[in-house]
Design a protein around this motif. Structure first.
Motif, PDB file in Angstrom:
ATOM      1  N   SER A   1      11.643  -5.817  -6.633  1.00  0.00           N
ATOM      2  CA  SER A   1      10.949  -4.565  -6.943  1.00  0.00           C
ATOM      3  C   SER A   1       9.445  -4.728  -6.752  1.00  0.00           C
ATOM      4  CB  SER A   1      11.251  -4.125  -8.376  1.00  0.00           C
ATOM      5  OG  SER A   1      10.671  -5.016  -9.283  1.00  0.00           O
ATOM      6  N   THR A   2       8.864  -3.759  -6.121  1.00  0.00           N
ATOM      7  CA  THR A   2       7.422  -3.732  -5.894  1.00  0.00           C
ATOM      8  C   THR A   2       6.933  -2.339  -6.246  1.00  0.00           C
ATOM      9  OG1 THR A   2       7.694  -3.023  -3.600  1.00  0.00           O
ATOM     10  CG2 THR A   2       7.582  -5.396  -3.992  1.00  0.00           C
ATOM     11  N   PRO A   3       5.654  -2.178  -6.375  1.00  0.00           N
ATOM     12  CA  PRO A   3       5.147  -0.839  -6.677  1.00  0.00           C
ATOM     13  C   PRO A   3       5.544   0.192  -5.626  1.00  0.00           C
ATOM     14  CG  PRO A   3       3.440  -2.481  -7.076  1.00  0.00           C
ATOM     15  CD  PRO A   3       4.612  -3.195  -6.450  1.00  0.00           C
TER      16      PRO A   3
ATOM     17  N   GLY B   1      -2.626   7.361 -10.116  1.00  0.00           N
ATOM     18  CA  GLY B   1      -3.917   6.900  -9.597  1.00  0.00           C
ATOM     19  C   GLY B   1      -4.312   5.539 -10.109  1.00  0.00           C
ATOM     20  N   SER B   2      -3.999   5.200 -11.366  1.00  0.00           N
ATOM     21  CA  SER B   2      -4.413   3.916 -11.916  1.00  0.00           C
ATOM     22  C   SER B   2      -3.640   2.762 -11.282  1.00  0.00           C
ATOM     23  CB  SER B   2      -4.222   3.890 -13.437  1.00  0.00           C
ATOM     24  OG  SER B   2      -2.853   4.029 -13.753  1.00  0.00           O
ATOM     25  N   SER B   3      -2.384   2.981 -10.925  1.00  0.00           N
ATOM     26  CA  SER B   3      -1.621   1.894 -10.310  1.00  0.00           C
ATOM     27  C   SER B   3      -2.039   1.671  -8.862  1.00  0.00           C
ATOM     28  CB  SER B   3      -0.120   2.157 -10.400  1.00  0.00           C
ATOM     29  OG  SER B   3       0.231   3.275  -9.636  1.00  0.00           O
ATOM     30  N   LEU B   4      -2.611   2.699  -8.215  1.00  0.00           N
ATOM     31  CA  LEU B   4      -3.097   2.530  -6.850  1.00  0.00           C
ATOM     32  C   LEU B   4      -4.274   1.558  -6.789  1.00  0.00           C
ATOM     33  CD1 LEU B   4      -2.906   6.147  -5.385  1.00  0.00           C
ATOM     34  CD2 LEU B   4      -1.495   4.174  -4.785  1.00  0.00           C
ATOM     35  N   LEU B   5      -5.051   1.494  -7.882  1.00  0.00           N
ATOM     36  CA  LEU B   5      -6.195   0.597  -7.920  1.00  0.00           C
ATOM     37  C   LEU B   5      -5.776  -0.866  -7.873  1.00  0.00           C
ATOM     38  CD1 LEU B   5      -8.307   2.423 -10.663  1.00  0.00           C
ATOM     39  CD2 LEU B   5      -8.650   2.459  -8.185  1.00  0.00           C
TER      40      LEU B   5
ATOM     41  N   TRP C   1      -1.052  -6.606  -7.099  1.00  0.00           N
ATOM     42  CA  TRP C   1       0.310  -6.928  -7.494  1.00  0.00           C
ATOM     43  C   TRP C   1       1.190  -7.248  -6.291  1.00  0.00           C
ATOM     44  CZ3 TRP C   1      -0.433  -8.548 -11.867  1.00  0.00           C
ATOM     45  CH2 TRP C   1      -1.161  -7.860 -12.829  1.00  0.00           C
ATOM     46  N   ASN C   2       0.977  -6.572  -5.186  1.00  0.00           N
ATOM     47  CA  ASN C   2       1.726  -6.896  -3.966  1.00  0.00           C
ATOM     48  C   ASN C   2       1.414  -8.304  -3.483  1.00  0.00           C
ATOM     49  OD1 ASN C   2       3.295  -4.654  -3.652  1.00  0.00           O
ATOM     50  ND2 ASN C   2       1.883  -3.614  -2.275  1.00  0.00           N
TER      51      ASN C   2
END
Length: 176
Positions: free
Chosen positions: A89-91, A99-103, A108-109
């Motif tokens: 699992s990845t974002p 928007g906050s997870s895009l930062l 994380w990848n």
């Protein structure tokens, strides 16, 4: 890639199988007793490992599991991804990305990729060698004998009774 207790137990059980493979198929009951992992839990894990062609099963007396490939060809990442359905699992796989997870998406990848690369570089053979170097004890014979031909372990016993009528007479004569 997610590291869970399920992953840890699967890697531990696979090391156990690899260490004892030269003696033939390894029974899950024996792994359960040695590693203190529930037998039903091991059955679930090995079902997934078998579906991913990491182990092969043998039925019947003396049956159990063996590696489907050489220990050098099986990586820790293979084992973890086989037992953990959400292992990859990845974002990107999430439906809603705010928007906050895009930062932190790239962070994380990259971390996930480094972890996958590292676990892919560790083979089951390396873990076996480390276990042996640490003094892992491997029984020469199977932990439990099964099947209709299994023999009981009998302990010798000492007989204190006379073995003939003459010896009985002599024993009675000396006891008076």
């Amino acid at each position: 890639m997610r590291l869970s207790t399920k992953s840890r137990f699967a890697v531990t059980a696979m090391i156990d199988v690899a260490l004892r493979e030269a003696q033939g198929p390894v029974a899950l009951a024996a792994i359960s007793a040695r590693q203190h992992i529930s037998l039903s839990y091991l059955e679930q894990l090995f079902s997934k490992l078998r579906k991913e062609a990491l182990v092969e099963s043998t039925r019947g007396p003396g049956g159990g599991y063996t590696l489907a490939r050489a220990a050098q060809a099986i990586s820790v990442a293979d084992i973890i991804s086989a037992v953990d359905a959400n292992g990859a699992s990845t974002p990107e796989s999430e439906d809603a990305v705010d928007g906050s997870s895009l930062l932190t998406h790239d962070l994380w990848n990259n971390l996930n990729q480094k972890m996958v690369d590292h676990l892919s570089s560790i083979s089951l053979r390396q873990l076996m060698d480390e276990s042996r170097a640490k003094g892992a004890h491997i029984d020469v014979r199977p932990a439990s004998k099964r099947g209709i031909f299994a023999q009981r372990d009998t302990k010798p016993f000492k007989v204190n009774a006379p073995n003939s009528v003459f010896a009985l007479g002599a024993a009675l004569a000396t006891s008076r």
